[in-house]
Design an enzyme around this catalytic site. Sequence first.
Site, PDB file in Angstrom:
ATOM      1  CB  CYS A   1     -11.375  10.359 -10.766  1.00  0.00           C
ATOM      2  SG  CYS A   1     -12.342  11.714 -10.115  1.00  0.00           S
TER       3      CYS A   1
ATOM      4  CD  GLU B   1     -19.098  12.245 -12.614  1.00  0.00           C
ATOM      5  OE1 GLU B   1     -17.955  12.255 -13.107  1.00  0.00           O
ATOM      6  OE2 GLU B   1     -19.948  13.108 -12.882  1.00  0.00           O
TER       7      GLU B   1
END
Length: 485
Positions: free
Chosen positions: A289, A255
């Site tokens: 993010c 990720e």
Amino acid sequence: MLQKTSQFMREANFIGGEWVKADSGATIDVTNPATGLKIGTVPKSGKAETRRAIEAAETAFHSWKKTSVLERHKLLRKLHDAIMDNQQSLAELLTMEQGKSLTEAKGEIAISAAYVLWFAEEGRRAYGDVVPSPWADRRILVTKEPTGVVAAITPWNFPSSMLSRKLAPALAAGCTTVVKPASQTPYSGLAWGALCEEVGFPKGVVNIVTGSAGEIGDEICANPLVKKITFTGSTEVGKMLMAKAAATVKKVSMELGGNAPFLVFDDADVDRAVEGAMVAKYRNSGQTCVCTNRFFVQAGVYDAFVEKLAEASRKLKVGPGLEDGTQQGPLIDGKAVEKVEEFVSDATAKGGRVVTGGKRHALGGSFFEPTVIADAKPDMMFMKEEIFGPIAPVFKFETEEEAVRLANDTEFGLACYFYTGNLARAFRVMEGLKYGMVGVNEGLITTVEAPFGGVKESGIGREGGHQGIEDYLDTKYVCIGGLGI
Ligand code: NAP
């Protein structure tokens, strides 16, 4: 201020069910980003401690994989309850080391618990297949088995929930784990050791090691007992781990970074778009993010959007996360502030207009003003790099094709958002955007029920949803012959 006596503030590694110091006795200081003051220390461990943690996980794996799915389900449910019973103190610990507002920290603890509950259930649904056989005397089974020892490396921006999305599916699947939390926020990770101990997970099923990222990472990558690495963090470190993990062909889930675009079309509800923009931009002070990195707004609503976004940004209450009413905490450290300043000076040098904010906050330290920059241009740093701070650059566009092209003009592909009132356009744009997650008329889309993850250089694999457990299971094909039927 949380006292060191808090049952969750552990200053030791958790290896094989024991709380232990680093072999050398060396430590790393942990500071509160809101005050710059030291909170405490954690072990500065290296390869030897990591190897022992991996071996403890391997030993535990032999019995853990044989536990029934219902047994694991029950323990995970107990873990969920323990997290929620201690939501307040876990959130205080999180705010103290990370900086986010207590409201956001409580939300993070709640979603951490929700992932545990979700995967407790998903573990019971890790179905295999019985495949119609092409042979009269043979039968075909496809089964799912736990992958083995999983190493999880997590970042500082969501030190609890990023771990939960890895630990919960791994444990539900029957894997054992070695965790390396971020050095700036290790306590929220170590707290999982205390919680797992409290609810009765067997020794060695969960191990946590803090310390030198390079040494711990190298041991994880090189050790053949580790069968999978799950990482959340920067694309740079993710690529390096993938390359090193190739030597022993480990499974990887990554990720990584994002560069989220947020598109507002002329036919959008501008007030709703501003509401979505505030959460998509300023959550965790812009340090997520999936935070919007680039706003693209169509010419017809550009001025109205900029004005309303600036007005809402000015109203945000900046302050220490533990203070009542705080909406924006500090950035994680001084380096993050310098980086954000670089984005602002690069933009103003290239014709960007600071509508609000643009400088360090009067509170000092690593506090920064929520900032809106109009007249953003593709040659500015925002176009390519992740801001990771409370800066909202707003680009103007004329046509839908131009907006989609600009939105896709990045090597990242994690989350994106767009606002429109036109159904046909909604489908066209949704299908045109090369991203792992799309918010249509929504600015906050993360939920345990849906697969979270990116495409392109934003990563590999998905966390959450029914997909989130697959990465922790190996598929086995079994052909049973000689049945003589
Ligand atoms: P980072 O520098 O890559 O660090 C992440 C983790 O990796 C930390 O635990 C860090 O340890 C460790 N690490 C650093 N160098 C390592 C090495 N050589 N070997 C093994 N581990 C190593 O990222 P960050 O600055 O903490 O996090 C921000 C980044 O994470 C952003 O790019 C953000 O977009 C991304 N992120 C992505 C997602 C997603 O789901 N896609 C979610 C959240 C964040 P130390 O702390 O000890 O250095």
